[in-house]
Motif scaffolding. Structure first.
Motif, short mmCIF file in Angstrom:
data_model
loop_
_atom_site.label_atom_id
_atom_site.label_comp_id
_atom_site.label_asym_id
_atom_site.label_seq_id
_atom_site.Cartn_x
_atom_site.Cartn_y
_atom_site.Cartn_z
N SER A 164 -2.48 1.27 -19.57
CA SER A 164 -1.19 1.93 -19.79
C SER A 164 -0.93 3.03 -18.76
O SER A 164 0.21 3.34 -18.44
N GLY A 165 -2.00 3.63 -18.23
CA GLY A 165 -1.83 4.69 -17.24
C GLY A 165 -1.77 4.20 -15.81
O GLY A 165 -1.62 5.01 -14.89
N ILE A 166 -1.91 2.88 -15.60
CA ILE A 166 -1.86 2.34 -14.25
C ILE A 166 -0.41 2.04 -13.91
O ILE A 166 0.29 1.33 -14.64
N ALA A 167 0.06 2.61 -12.82
CA ALA A 167 1.46 2.44 -12.43
C ALA A 167 1.78 0.96 -12.26
O ALA A 167 0.96 0.18 -11.75
N MET A 168 2.98 0.57 -12.66
CA MET A 168 3.38 -0.83 -12.58
C MET A 168 3.30 -1.36 -11.16
O MET A 168 2.90 -2.51 -10.94
N GLU A 169 3.63 -0.53 -10.18
CA GLU A 169 3.61 -1.00 -8.79
C GLU A 169 2.20 -1.23 -8.26
O GLU A 169 2.01 -1.81 -7.19
N ASP A 170 1.19 -0.77 -9.01
CA ASP A 170 -0.20 -0.99 -8.60
C ASP A 170 -0.81 -2.24 -9.23
O ASP A 170 -1.96 -2.57 -8.95
N ARG A 171 -0.06 -2.95 -10.06
CA ARG A 171 -0.60 -4.10 -10.77
C ARG A 171 -0.34 -5.38 -9.99
O ARG A 171 0.39 -6.28 -10.41
N ASN A 172 -0.95 -5.45 -8.81
CA ASN A 172 -0.84 -6.66 -7.99
C ASN A 172 -2.06 -6.74 -7.10
O ASN A 172 -2.81 -5.76 -6.93
N LEU A 173 -2.29 -7.89 -6.51
CA LEU A 173 -3.51 -8.14 -5.76
C LEU A 173 -3.59 -7.28 -4.50
O LEU A 173 -4.69 -6.84 -4.11
N VAL A 174 -2.47 -7.00 -3.86
CA VAL A 174 -2.49 -6.17 -2.64
C VAL A 174 -3.04 -4.79 -2.96
O VAL A 174 -3.95 -4.29 -2.27
N ARG A 175 -2.52 -4.15 -4.00
CA ARG A 175 -2.98 -2.80 -4.36
C ARG A 175 -4.43 -2.81 -4.83
O ARG A 175 -5.19 -1.88 -4.54
N VAL A 176 -4.82 -3.85 -5.57
CA VAL A 176 -6.21 -3.96 -6.02
C VAL A 176 -7.16 -3.99 -4.82
O VAL A 176 -8.18 -3.28 -4.78
N MET A 177 -6.84 -4.80 -3.83
CA MET A 177 -7.70 -4.91 -2.66
C MET A 177 -7.67 -3.65 -1.82
O MET A 177 -8.71 -3.22 -1.29
N GLU A 178 -6.53 -3.03 -1.65
CA GLU A 178 -6.46 -1.79 -0.87
C GLU A 178 -7.31 -0.70 -1.52
O GLU A 178 -8.00 0.06 -0.82
N THR A 179 -7.30 -0.63 -2.84
CA THR A 179 -8.12 0.36 -3.55
C THR A 179 -9.60 0.08 -3.35
O THR A 179 -10.40 1.00 -3.09
N ALA A 180 -9.99 -1.19 -3.47
CA ALA A 180 -11.40 -1.55 -3.29
C ALA A 180 -11.86 -1.31 -1.86
O ALA A 180 -13.01 -0.90 -1.63
N LEU A 181 -10.99 -1.56 -0.89
CA LEU A 181 -11.37 -1.37 0.52
C LEU A 181 -11.64 0.09 0.83
O LEU A 181 -12.50 0.41 1.67
N ARG A 182 -10.92 0.99 0.18
CA ARG A 182 -11.18 2.42 0.40
C ARG A 182 -12.52 2.83 -0.18
O ARG A 182 -13.20 3.71 0.36
N ALA A 183 -12.92 2.19 -1.28
CA ALA A 183 -14.14 2.61 -1.98
C ALA A 183 -15.37 1.82 -1.58
O ALA A 183 -16.46 2.38 -1.43
N ARG A 184 -15.24 0.49 -1.35
CA ARG A 184 -16.42 -0.37 -1.18
C ARG A 184 -16.16 -1.48 -0.16
O ARG A 184 -16.28 -2.66 -0.49
N PRO A 185 -15.81 -1.17 1.06
CA PRO A 185 -15.44 -2.23 2.02
C PRO A 185 -16.56 -3.20 2.32
O PRO A 185 -16.31 -4.38 2.58
N SER A 186 -17.82 -2.74 2.31
CA SER A 186 -18.93 -3.61 2.70
C SER A 186 -19.61 -4.29 1.52
O SER A 186 -20.50 -5.12 1.72
N GLN A 187 -19.21 -3.96 0.30
CA GLN A 187 -19.80 -4.61 -0.87
C GLN A 187 -19.35 -6.07 -0.95
O GLN A 187 -18.22 -6.40 -0.59
#
Length: 547
Positions: free
Chosen positions: A4-27
Motif C-alpha cells: 500500500s505504501g509503494i507508489a503506483m508508478e513504481d509497480r512495474n518491471l523497469v522500476r523494480v530492476m532500477e531499484t535492484a541495480l542500485r542495491a545489488r548489481p552483481s548479485q
C-alpha cells in the motif's frame, strides 16, 4: 509484503530492476542449471532483446507470443518485453492443433518465439494463423532441418541468438495501467479468454504474502512452468522484487525436488497441490528434512497438509486468487484448511446470484473490489460482454464458491461453473468437448470433473456416437492423445446411447457428475470401473504421474 505504501508508478518491471541495480548489481538475479545472470547482466541482455524485438517490427503495447520451456532465455525474453512496454502472451507448451491456433489468432500476435521442438506444431496450423509473419526459433540439441525449411517458406524465421545481437533499446517508462500480459485462462462457458493484465496487477500478483517472501540475497526455487502466472510472477518476479535469486528448474521432479532445493541452497518455493501430493507419495527418507527451505506456498493445500508440514519441516503458506483478481486472500501460516484472510487493499465479499451479500457460514460467489486502481485485471481481450459480466455491479466476480466464518477466515468450496482443475491446470469443459467432438464418429460429448485420489479433479467424458458408427473407448483416447494436451486427456470415458437433457435440450451435467465413474472406461487401469473399484487409488506403477 504490504504494497500500500509503494507508489503506483513504481509497480512495474523497469522500476523494480532500477531499484535492484542500485542495491545489488552483481548479485545473481536468475539462473537455471546451465546459466546464471546478475542483475546487471539481466538488465543489459534484456534491453538488447528489446532492441531485437524492435527490429522485428513489434511496437509498444503490441503482443509477442512465447512458447518456451523453463530456462534463463525464457526469463530474458520476458525481461525484454517488460522493459520495452510490450505485451507477453505465454502459451502452454502442451498446446497443439486447434487450441494452439485459436490462442495465436485470438491474441493477434504477429511474432512468435518458440522452442525448435514446437516448431512443427506451428507449421501444422499455418493456414489458421494468417496474422503470424515472423517466428524466432530457439534451437535445441537436435536441429530439425525439415521443420526449419518448411517454416522459412511460411514466415520470416530467425534464430533466438539474433535477438540479443541487436543494439540495446532504452528502457520505456511504463504506466501502471499499461498491459504487461494477455494471460489465457480457461473459459468456463466458452473458449479460453485472454485476461488483460496491467503492470500494477502483475506487481500485486508477485507480492502477496501468501506466496512467500524471498529475502534479499536468498534463492527462490522455481519449478512451476513459466507460461503460468504462478511460475512467472509468483516465481521469478517475486524473487526480483525482493532482490533475491530465482533458480529456474527445467521441470518438476518428485523424486529429486528436495535434493535439488538443497543443492541450490533455496529458502522459498511454490508448488501446486498435485505436486505436493506426489512428494508425499515418495518413500520416506531420513533426509526428508535435510534442506534449507524455510517456507513453501502450496495452491491448493493438500488434504494431509498437517502431516506434510511435519514430515518435511517447512512452514506452509497458501492463497486464493485467480488470473483475473490476483492473489487476494492469503494464509501465511496454514494450520487449517482456510485459504486465509483478505490482503490489504482488497474488499472481498460473498454474494448470492443476485449480488446480495451473504452472512458468515453461507456459501456464495466470492467477489472483490480493490481500493487502488489497476491492481486487478481490466477485462478480457476482445470480449466486451464477458468483461461486463466479470465486473458486474462494480465488483469483480471470481466465479468461485467460498464462505467465510465469523472470524473473517475464508474457505474455498468449489467452482460455480464447469471448469476443471487437473494437474495444476485450469481446463475448460468446452475445450475438452471440442476436441472429443472432432472425432468423426462422435455425435455429442459432455465433460465434467469427478473426484481424484489426488488433489484437484479427474476428467470424465460422456459420449454419444453418430448413427451407424462404432468406436471403442481406448480408440477414442488414442485419438485424443494425438490431438490435445496430455493434461486435458480424460481419464474416464462413458459411451452412452444419449446424453441426459432438459426439456430445452441442454445437457444435464449434474446428472453426469452424480453418476460417478462406475461403468466408465478408466484410462489409468485399462479396464471398466466396477462398484468396488471406483475409489481405488492410481497405482504408481501405471506411470501416469511424473517421476
Amino acid at each position: 509484503m504490504d504494497i500500500s505504501g509503494i507508489a503506483m508508478e513504481d509497480r512495474n518491471l523497469v522500476r523494480v530492476m532500477e531499484t535492484a541495480l542500485r542495491a545489488r548489481p552483481s548479485q545473481i538475479a536468475i539462473r537455471d542449471p546451465d546459466r546464471a545472470l546478475s542483475y546487471m547482466e539481466l538488465w543489459d541482455e534484456g534491453l538488447r532483446i528489446a532492441g531485437g524485438l524492435g527490429r522485428l517490427g513489434v511496437g509498444r503495447q503490441q503482443p509477442i507470443l512465447l512458447m518456451l520451456d523453463n530456462h534463463v532465455d525464457n526469463g530474458l525474453l520476458w525481461m525484454g518485453i517488460g522493459l520495452s512496454a510490450r505485451i507477453e502472451v505465454s502459451v502452454n507448451t502442451a498446446y497443439r492443433g486447434q487450441m494452439l491456433a485459436y490462442i495465436i489468432a485470438d491474441s493477434k500476435a504477429t511474432v512468435a518465439v518458440v522452442e525448435e521442438q514446437y516448431l512443427p506444431r506451428l507449421v501444422e496450423i499455418a493456414a489458421d494463423i494468417p496474422a503470424l509473419r515472423a517466428v524466432v526459433v530457439r534451437r535445441g540439441a537436435d536441429t530439425d532441418d525439415d521443420s526449419l525449411r518448411r517454416a522459412a517458406q511460411l514466415w520470416e524465421v530467425s534464430d533466438f541468438a539474433e535477438l540479443s545481437a541487436a543494439p540495446p533499446a532504452s528502457p520505456e517508462p511504463v504506466a501502471p495501467w499499461e498491459l504487461f500480459s494477455f494471460s489465457y485462462t480457461s473459459g468456463t462457458t466458452g473458449r479460453s479468454k485472454g485476461v488483460l493484465c496491467p503492470h500494477a496487477h502483475a506487481f500485486g500478483q508477485a507480492t502477496s504474502d501468501g506466496l512467500g517472501t524471498t529475502l534479499p540475497g536468498e534463492v527462490r526455487f522455481v519449478v512451476l512452468p513459466q507460461f503460468h502466472a504462478a511460475g512467472r510472477w509468483g516465481g521469478i518476479y517475486n524473487a526480483l522484487i525482493h532482490q533475491g535469486t530465482a533458480h529456474v528448474a527445467h521441470g518438476f521432479s518428485a523424486s529429486r525436488y528436495w535434493e535439488q532445493a538443497r543443492a541450490v541452497d533455496a529458502r522459498t518455493s511454490q508448488l501446486v497441490g498435485t505436486m505436493a501430493e506426489f512428494l508425499h507419495l515418495q518413500p520416506e527418507r531420513a533426509s526428508d528434512r535435510e534442506h534449507g527451505l524455510r517456507e513453501i506456498c502450496i495452491l491448493p493445500l493438500p488434504r494431509f497438509f498437517a502431516a506434510w508440514r511435519e514430515r518435511f519441516g517447512v512452514r506452509l503458506l497458501t492463497a486464493y486468487g485467480s488470473t483475473e483478481s490476483g492473489a487476494i486472500i492469503f494464509n501465511a501460516d496454514a494450520r487449517s484448511n482456510s485459504v486465509g484472510r483478505p490482503r490489504d487493499g482488497y474488499d472481498i465479499r460473498i454474494f448470492d446470484p443476485n449480488d446480495i451479500e451473504l452472512p458468515p457460514g453461507e456459501v456464495g460467489e466470492a467477489v472483490v473490489r480493490p481500493n487502488q486502481p489497476w491492481t486487478t485485471s481490466i477485462g478480457y481481450l476482445g470480449r466486451g460482454e464477458e468483461t461486463a459480466a466479470l465486473w458486474r455491479n462494480g465488483w469483480l466476480h471470481t466465479g468461485d464458491a467460498l464462505y467465510r466464518d465469523e472470524d473473517g477466515n475464508f474457505f474455498f468450496v468449489d467452482r460455480l461453473d464447469d471448469a476443471i482443475r487437473r494437474r495444476g491446470e485450469n481446463i475448460s469443459s468446452v475445450e475438452v468437448e471440442l476436441h472429443v467432438c472432432a472425432h468423426p464418429a462422435v455425435a455429442e460429448c459432455a465433460a465434467v470433473a469427478v473426484p481424484s485420489e489426488f488433489a484437484e479433479d479427474e476428467i470424465k467424458i460422456a459420449v454419444t456416437l453418430r448413427p451407424g458408427e462404432s468406436l471403442s473407448e481406448p480408440a477414442l483416447l488414442d485419438f485424443l492423445d494425438d490431438t490435445m494436451p496430455r493434461f486435458m486427456v480424460p481419464r474416464y470415458v462413458h459411451l452412452l446411447a444419449e446424453l441426459p437433457k432438459t426439456a430445452t435440450s441442454k445437457v444435464r451435467k449434474t446428472e453426469i457428475r452424480k453418476a460417478g465413474v462406475i461403468g466408465c472406461w478408466d484410462r489409468a487401469t485399462g479396464a471398466f470401473v466396477t462398484a468396488g473399484e471406483q475409489n481405488a487409488p492410481l497405482a504408481p506403477h501405471h506411470g501416469k504421474e511424473p517421476a
